[in-house]
Scaffold this motif. Sequence first.
Motif, PDB file in Angstrom:
ATOM      1  N   GLY A  70      49.764  35.986  31.914  1.00 31.32           N
ATOM      2  CA  GLY A  70      49.644  34.904  32.877  1.00 31.32           C
ATOM      3  C   GLY A  70      49.389  33.605  32.152  1.00 31.32           C
ATOM      4  O   GLY A  70      48.927  33.592  30.996  1.00 31.32           O
ATOM      5  N   TYR A  71      49.682  32.501  32.823  1.00 31.28           N
ATOM      6  CA  TYR A  71      49.600  31.191  32.194  1.00 31.28           C
ATOM      7  C   TYR A  71      48.673  30.300  33.008  1.00 31.28           C
ATOM      8  O   TYR A  71      48.781  30.231  34.236  1.00 31.28           O
ATOM      9  N   SER A  72      47.783  29.607  32.316  1.00 34.84           N
ATOM     10  CA  SER A  72      46.817  28.765  33.011  1.00 34.84           C
ATOM     11  C   SER A  72      47.344  27.349  33.163  1.00 34.84           C
ATOM     12  O   SER A  72      48.330  26.960  32.535  1.00 34.84           O
ATOM     13  N   LEU A  73      46.666  26.573  34.004  1.00 36.16           N
ATOM     14  CA  LEU A  73      47.064  25.189  34.218  1.00 36.16           C
ATOM     15  C   LEU A  73      46.838  24.348  32.971  1.00 36.16           C
ATOM     16  O   LEU A  73      47.400  23.247  32.835  1.00 36.16           O
ATOM     17  N   THR A  74      46.028  24.865  32.025  1.00 35.29           N
ATOM     18  CA  THR A  74      45.779  24.136  30.779  1.00 35.29           C
ATOM     19  C   THR A  74      46.714  24.590  29.667  1.00 35.29           C
ATOM     20  O   THR A  74      46.580  24.160  28.518  1.00 35.29           O
ATOM     21  N   GLY A  75      47.676  25.471  29.997  1.00 33.94           N
ATOM     22  CA  GLY A  75      48.642  25.913  28.999  1.00 33.94           C
ATOM     23  C   GLY A  75      48.214  27.117  28.191  1.00 33.94           C
ATOM     24  O   GLY A  75      48.909  27.522  27.254  1.00 33.94           O
ATOM     25  N   GLU A  76      47.115  27.747  28.547  1.00 30.95           N
ATOM     26  CA  GLU A  76      46.674  28.944  27.828  1.00 30.95           C
ATOM     27  C   GLU A  76      47.438  30.179  28.332  1.00 30.95           C
ATOM     28  O   GLU A  76      47.961  30.199  29.458  1.00 30.95           O
ATOM     29  N   ILE A  77      47.464  31.204  27.497  1.00 26.27           N
ATOM     30  CA  ILE A  77      48.089  32.479  27.855  1.00 26.27           C
ATOM     31  C   ILE A  77      47.011  33.546  27.938  1.00 26.27           C
ATOM     32  O   ILE A  77      46.141  33.635  27.068  1.00 26.27           O
ATOM     33  N   PHE A  78      47.077  34.375  29.000  1.00 22.76           N
ATOM     34  CA  PHE A  78      46.074  35.418  29.185  1.00 22.76           C
ATOM     35  C   PHE A  78      46.739  36.779  29.314  1.00 22.76           C
ATOM     36  O   PHE A  78      47.842  36.914  29.857  1.00 22.76           O
ATOM     37  N   ASN A  79      46.049  37.757  28.768  1.00 25.28           N
ATOM     38  CA  ASN A  79      46.474  39.149  28.887  1.00 25.28           C
ATOM     39  C   ASN A  79      45.965  39.687  30.229  1.00 25.28           C
ATOM     40  O   ASN A  79      44.768  39.657  30.503  1.00 25.28           O
ATOM     41  N   LEU A  80      46.880  40.180  31.078  1.00 25.18           N
ATOM     42  CA  LEU A  80      46.505  40.622  32.423  1.00 25.18           C
ATOM     43  C   LEU A  80      46.812  42.102  32.623  1.00 25.18           C
ATOM     44  O   LEU A  80      47.646  42.688  31.921  1.00 25.18           O
ATOM     45  N   SER A  81      46.158  42.669  33.594  1.00 25.48           N
ATOM     46  CA  SER A  81      46.458  44.035  34.005  1.00 25.48           C
ATOM     47  C   SER A  81      47.771  44.045  34.778  1.00 25.48           C
ATOM     48  O   SER A  81      47.941  43.300  35.746  1.00 25.48           O
ATOM     49  N   ALA A  82      48.713  44.897  34.348  1.00 22.61           N
ATOM     50  CA  ALA A  82      49.999  44.998  35.049  1.00 22.61           C
ATOM     51  C   ALA A  82      49.797  45.453  36.487  1.00 22.61           C
ATOM     52  O   ALA A  82      50.492  44.990  37.400  1.00 22.61           O
ATOM     53  N   ASP A  83      48.833  46.344  36.715  1.00 26.79           N
ATOM     54  CA  ASP A  83      48.565  46.825  38.076  1.00 26.79           C
ATOM     55  C   ASP A  83      48.073  45.690  38.959  1.00 26.79           C
ATOM     56  O   ASP A  83      48.480  45.570  40.123  1.00 26.79           O
ATOM     57  N   ALA A  84      47.209  44.838  38.395  1.00 28.84           N
ATOM     58  CA  ALA A  84      46.691  43.706  39.171  1.00 28.84           C
ATOM     59  C   ALA A  84      47.804  42.711  39.476  1.00 28.84           C
ATOM     60  O   ALA A  84      47.872  42.151  40.578  1.00 28.84           O
ATOM     61  N   ILE A  85      48.688  42.476  38.509  1.00 32.69           N
ATOM     62  CA  ILE A  85      49.816  41.569  38.750  1.00 32.69           C
ATOM     63  C   ILE A  85      50.715  42.132  39.845  1.00 32.69           C
ATOM     64  O   ILE A  85      51.112  41.423  40.779  1.00 32.69           O
ATOM     65  N   ALA A  86      51.063  43.416  39.739  1.00 33.36           N
ATOM     66  CA  ALA A  86      51.955  44.030  40.728  1.00 33.36           C
ATOM     67  C   ALA A  86      51.365  43.942  42.125  1.00 33.36           C
ATOM     68  O   ALA A  86      52.075  43.649  43.101  1.00 33.36           O
ATOM     69  N   THR A  87      50.069  44.174  42.236  1.00 34.62           N
ATOM     70  CA  THR A  87      49.403  44.111  43.538  1.00 34.62           C
ATOM     71  C   THR A  87      49.449  42.703  44.099  1.00 34.62           C
ATOM     72  O   THR A  87      49.774  42.490  45.276  1.00 34.62           O
ATOM     73  N   ALA A  88      49.131  41.719  43.257  1.00 33.52           N
ATOM     74  CA  ALA A  88      49.133  40.331  43.706  1.00 33.52           C
ATOM     75  C   ALA A  88      50.541  39.864  44.069  1.00 33.52           C
ATOM     76  O   ALA A  88      50.738  39.162  45.077  1.00 33.52           O
ATOM     77  N   VAL A  89      51.526  40.236  43.268  1.00 31.23           N
ATOM     78  CA  VAL A  89      52.906  39.845  43.550  1.00 31.23           C
ATOM     79  C   VAL A  89      53.394  40.464  44.848  1.00 31.23           C
ATOM     80  O   VAL A  89      54.004  39.798  45.694  1.00 31.23           O
ATOM     81  N   ALA A  90      53.118  41.766  45.033  1.00 34.29           N
ATOM     82  CA  ALA A  90      53.547  42.446  46.260  1.00 34.29           C
ATOM     83  C   ALA A  90      52.919  41.803  47.485  1.00 34.29           C
ATOM     84  O   ALA A  90      53.580  41.596  48.516  1.00 34.29           O
TER      85      ALA A  90
END
Length: 431
Positions: free
Chosen positions: A184-204
């Motif tokens: 994931g990418y922050s508004l300040t331009g940083e990159i973060f390592n995220l849980s794929a399950d959490a991303i899938a849930t949020a996207v769905a």
Amino acid sequence: MESKENTLTDQHFTTTTSWFRAAAPYIHAHGGATFVIAFDGESIADQGFDNLIHDLAILNSLEIRLVLVFGARPQIEAHCHTLNVPVHYHNGLRITDDASMQIARSVIGDLRIAIEAKLSAGMPQTPMADARIRCVSGNWVTARPAGIIDGVDLGHTGEVRRVDSVAIHQQLAQGNMVVISPLGYSLTGEIFNLSADAIATAVAGSLQADKLIFIGQSNENLPREITVNQIHEFNHPLLNAAKTACELGVDRVHLLDRQMDGALLQELFSRDGAGTLVSATSFETTRQASIDDVGGILELLQPLEANGTLVKRSRELLEREIDQFTVMERDGSVVACAALYPYPENKMAELACMAVASNYRSQGRGKRLLSYLEQRALQNGLSALYVLTTQTAHWFIEHGFQPSNIADLPVEKQQLYNFQRNSKVFKKPLK
């Protein structure tokens, strides 16, 4: 004499034809739907991953809109061990320091390219021939740092802040398959390592997807169906994510075993599926029948009419009496039915046409349907049920019915009694 080869060929065509006919309602239902499909890093490493890619290509050819979210935990760990970078977790979340973040970026980038390459294949004589899949990736997930939890700084590990659902919908509308990395990418331009399950849930949830499908660890200890209210009774790492997705408005969440070849197609194009379905409400409902159920009821009754268990009813008669019927519906198909013919002046009702589809028997549906009808009769002020049967006497006795006589039937029913059929009469008081 017919050759063995011809016999096998005929069996193959019969099986293939039967499968397509059974799958047809689901093919029609899924066209144009949006599915978010999440698979873990173990699935990518599994020898069956190419088959999964082929199955995704089939879904794409059926005009199902696909969003793929992939994980990378084992691949990141393997690279960390190779480079002697320590691996630490807290509450199931990776503690991502600068070194492991650099590894994660490299590994996830390589995996994304490898997935896109597999989706781009189109060699003749393969399942991908003429697939022509367009897949796209982008910075659609805005993240924020997970921060410090229980005094532990998780470093570059983040959590989902926002999903750009508008941009994803635009890509899907153009026929593109969307591939989302566990970054994931922050508004300040940083990159973060995220849980794929959490991303899938949020996207769905953000897309209001028709389905969220997790492909990962075995679910053999789970039942085929779970409602959100039952989740606490079971132990599986994805159940909380499934619950969250349902609360966000996703109707159905599916958990599939990565080691079951073809599980995705079996789950989507068969009535019983191959995994575990999590939904906000029950997957199976009991309700009063409507005129649209006549065809399904006839399919249930015809085998029992043919062997003499039930008296034959014409479609016209069934249509006239449809208000007396109750059905159990499973994923749009009638799997059980029964009729209740009340005689208010006698404070009783006849239970008739009770039938359960052959592949759904011995699972308690008959008992549940009987209980439903008993409650309905009580609500209408009736105090007893009676049934006429020639071949199922023991079942009714086991469920509280007692032998009775023709003389105990309502007068109208006595006049219609078929002595040639010689049905036994059973009665059950309601309380």
